[in-house]
Enzyme design. Structure first.
Site, PDB file in Angstrom:
ATOM      1  N   LYS A   1      28.982 -28.852 164.319  1.00 61.47           N
ATOM      2  CA  LYS A   1      30.217 -28.510 163.609  1.00 61.47           C
ATOM      3  C   LYS A   1      30.707 -29.666 162.737  1.00 61.47           C
ATOM      4  O   LYS A   1      31.131 -29.446 161.587  1.00 61.47           O
ATOM      5  CB  LYS A   1      31.293 -28.121 164.643  1.00 61.47           C
ATOM      6  CG  LYS A   1      32.662 -27.816 164.070  1.00 61.47           C
ATOM      7  CD  LYS A   1      33.526 -27.129 165.104  1.00 61.47           C
ATOM      8  CE  LYS A   1      33.698 -27.948 166.355  1.00 61.47           C
ATOM      9  NZ  LYS A   1      34.579 -29.118 166.166  1.00 61.47           N
TER      10      LYS A   1
ATOM     11  N   ARG B   1      20.534 -36.016 171.989  1.00 62.50           N
ATOM     12  CA  ARG B   1      21.539 -36.891 171.385  1.00 62.50           C
ATOM     13  C   ARG B   1      21.969 -37.974 172.355  1.00 62.50           C
ATOM     14  O   ARG B   1      22.277 -39.109 171.964  1.00 62.50           O
ATOM     15  CB  ARG B   1      22.744 -36.063 170.932  1.00 62.50           C
ATOM     16  CG  ARG B   1      23.762 -36.839 170.120  1.00 62.50           C
ATOM     17  CD  ARG B   1      24.853 -35.939 169.597  1.00 62.50           C
ATOM     18  NE  ARG B   1      25.817 -35.568 170.644  1.00 62.50           N
ATOM     19  CZ  ARG B   1      26.872 -34.775 170.449  1.00 62.50           C
ATOM     20  NH1 ARG B   1      27.076 -34.250 169.244  1.00 62.50           N
ATOM     21  NH2 ARG B   1      27.710 -34.498 171.429  1.00 62.50           N
TER      22      ARG B   1
ATOM     23  N   ARG C   1      26.876 -41.625 175.062  1.00 59.29           N
ATOM     24  CA  ARG C   1      27.933 -40.835 175.693  1.00 59.29           C
ATOM     25  C   ARG C   1      27.438 -40.290 177.023  1.00 59.29           C
ATOM     26  O   ARG C   1      26.409 -39.603 177.090  1.00 59.29           O
ATOM     27  CB  ARG C   1      28.352 -39.685 174.779  1.00 59.29           C
ATOM     28  CG  ARG C   1      29.103 -40.110 173.550  1.00 59.29           C
ATOM     29  CD  ARG C   1      29.461 -38.934 172.662  1.00 59.29           C
ATOM     30  NE  ARG C   1      30.135 -37.858 173.375  1.00 59.29           N
ATOM     31  CZ  ARG C   1      30.645 -36.785 172.775  1.00 59.29           C
ATOM     32  NH1 ARG C   1      30.557 -36.662 171.466  1.00 59.29           N
ATOM     33  NH2 ARG C   1      31.237 -35.847 173.497  1.00 59.29           N
TER      34      ARG C   1
ATOM     35  N   ARG D   1      43.563 -23.633 170.058  1.00 60.22           N
ATOM     36  CA  ARG D   1      42.778 -23.406 171.276  1.00 60.22           C
ATOM     37  C   ARG D   1      43.289 -22.214 172.070  1.00 60.22           C
ATOM     38  O   ARG D   1      42.612 -21.747 172.983  1.00 60.22           O
ATOM     39  CB  ARG D   1      42.815 -24.657 172.165  1.00 60.22           C
ATOM     40  CG  ARG D   1      42.142 -25.874 171.578  1.00 60.22           C
ATOM     41  CD  ARG D   1      40.641 -25.710 171.484  1.00 60.22           C
ATOM     42  NE  ARG D   1      39.973 -26.929 171.054  1.00 60.22           N
ATOM     43  CZ  ARG D   1      38.661 -27.038 170.827  1.00 60.22           C
ATOM     44  NH1 ARG D   1      37.892 -25.966 170.993  1.00 60.22           N
ATOM     45  NH2 ARG D   1      38.136 -28.170 170.429  1.00 60.22           N
TER      46      ARG D   1
ATOM     47  N   ARG E   1      30.733 -28.031 179.764  1.00 58.03           N
ATOM     48  CA  ARG E   1      31.418 -28.134 178.468  1.00 58.03           C
ATOM     49  C   ARG E   1      31.178 -26.888 177.626  1.00 58.03           C
ATOM     50  O   ARG E   1      32.098 -26.382 176.976  1.00 58.03           O
ATOM     51  CB  ARG E   1      30.928 -29.376 177.708  1.00 58.03           C
ATOM     52  CG  ARG E   1      31.413 -30.696 178.280  1.00 58.03           C
ATOM     53  CD  ARG E   1      30.620 -31.854 177.716  1.00 58.03           C
ATOM     54  NE  ARG E   1      30.733 -31.931 176.254  1.00 58.03           N
ATOM     55  CZ  ARG E   1      29.869 -32.617 175.483  1.00 58.03           C
ATOM     56  NH1 ARG E   1      28.833 -33.245 176.033  1.00 58.03           N
ATOM     57  NH2 ARG E   1      30.044 -32.652 174.178  1.00 58.03           N
TER      58      ARG E   1
END
Length: 369
Positions: A193, A307, A313, A268, A325
């Site tokens: 995104k 990634r 991360r 949201r 998630r």
């Protein structure tokens, strides 16, 4: 939405609201004047519809006449107002009520008072269907007001834009942001995104507003809204929607001349989506589409694990966290999908393929808006 000449206008005040306001004016004025026969004076061209409907509702005998003043060119009230058509009857000792369609700067009233000061009338009263208190610059008393409105240019019910719009039975206000495209961009973790938002903002000259970036900016720079948000976050509480909306409003205001916005990370919830609609409506604009990148879960997991090898991360390195998630994203997005689908504004786009291919699919949706 309607178009008159080169401008767009959107619905503002219904014919029913106008009718109710005129009825209130007629009742109030009749009560004040009593059995005396007043002379109602309309200001042409705009007031012909107001006067016509008003005298039909006035419950007692009355007289009607018109004067004509040059007061508008395009969408701006001019300072130079001239008396074009004067009065033809003797008004000595009479009660005169000026029936205006709209009062904004009050320049017309100045000329009206000048005209009538030598007519030796018993009393001069001012009645207007619409009144813009923010624009009013004079000290003349307004005795009767139908509806107070913001300082926006309106058409309909006798009011025009360069000759068009007088015949409309409802009132429309000008859409000041004439050509703006506003998108809500969604995508699950790993859908790309952020990458696509960067391409789209460049291609369409849009402003990308990421809620996360906005929060970080306000907190880092210790703005009033940032400190307010931080006070909730420090207590482990959710930041109220209104604080977020106020931050977004500030970002929109900074970019008032933009071609449009890409909202990323907001809304949201349905309540937030509704609040965003109201925010854009206050800017004479709207959300045109919610575009969601759609990617199968297994591809997302594979992308994020890959990634995670370079991003550092922790939430990209644990498969169970990744799947949680993704599940959380779908639980939240499902509600908004229904919200925007009801408005026929939801568009799902295949998020699998090369960056260029996905950009092309997104562009096809935007080009058709």
């Amino acid at each position: 939405m309607i178009k008159l000449h080169d401008k767009y206008f959107k619905p503002f005040i219904s014919g029913k609201e106008i009718d109710d306001a005129i009825q209130r004016l007629a009742t109030e004025i009749a009560k004040d004047i009593g059995d005396e026969i007043p002379v109602f004076v309309g200001i042409l061209n705009g007031s012909f519809m107001v006067v016509s409907d008003f005298v039909k509702k006035y419950p007692k005998p009355c007289e009607v006449t018109f004067i004509k003043l040059a007061s508008y060119e395009g969408v701006k009230s001019t300072e130079d107002i001239q008396r074009l058509i004067g009065l033809t009857q003797d008004l000595t000792g009479r009660t005169v009520v000026i029936l205006e369609d709209i009062i904004d700067t009050g320049n017309t009233l100045h000329e009206v008072h000048r005209i009538f000061k030598n007519e030796a009338v018993k009393s001069l009263k001012i009645a207007t269907l619409f009144y813009k208190p923010e624009a009013y610059k004079k000290d003349f008393k307004l005795h009767y007001v139908g509806i107070e409105i913001p300082n926006k240019f309106i058409v309909g019910y006798g009011l025009d834009y360069n000759g068009l719009g007088r015949n409309l039975t409802d009132i429309y206000k000008i859409k000041e942001t004439q050509h703006m495209t506003n998108l809500v961009l969604f995508g699950p973790p790993g859908a790309g995104k952020g990458t696509q938002a960067d391409f789209l903002k460049e291609k369409y000259n849009l402003v990308h507003i990421s809620t996360g970036d906005v929060f970080r900016f306000n907190i880092k720079n210790e703005t009033a809204l940032g400190m307010l948000a931080k006070s909730y976050m420090d207590k482990g509480e959710l930041v109220p929607d209104q604080v977020t909306i106020d931050m977004l409003n500030a970002e929109v205001e900074k970019n008032a001349d933009a071609n449009g916005f890409i909202f990323d990370g907001f809304p949201r919830t349905n309540a937030q989506a509704d609040a965003l609609d109201k925010l854009m409506d206050s800017k004479d604009s709207q959300i045109n589409a919610m575009i969601a990148l759609e990617v199968e879960d297994e591809i997302l997991v594979e992308r994020l694990l890959s990634r995670g090898k370079t991003s550092g991360r922790a939430d990209d390195a644990d498969e169970s966290i990744i799947r949680n998630r993704i599940a959380e994203y779908y639980s939240k997005t499902a509600i908004l999908k229904d919200f925007y689908s009801e408005q026929k504004k939801y568009f799902g786009v295949n998020g699998v393929g090369s960056i260029e291919e996905i950009t092309e699919r997104l562009s096809a949706v935007i080009d058709n808006l």
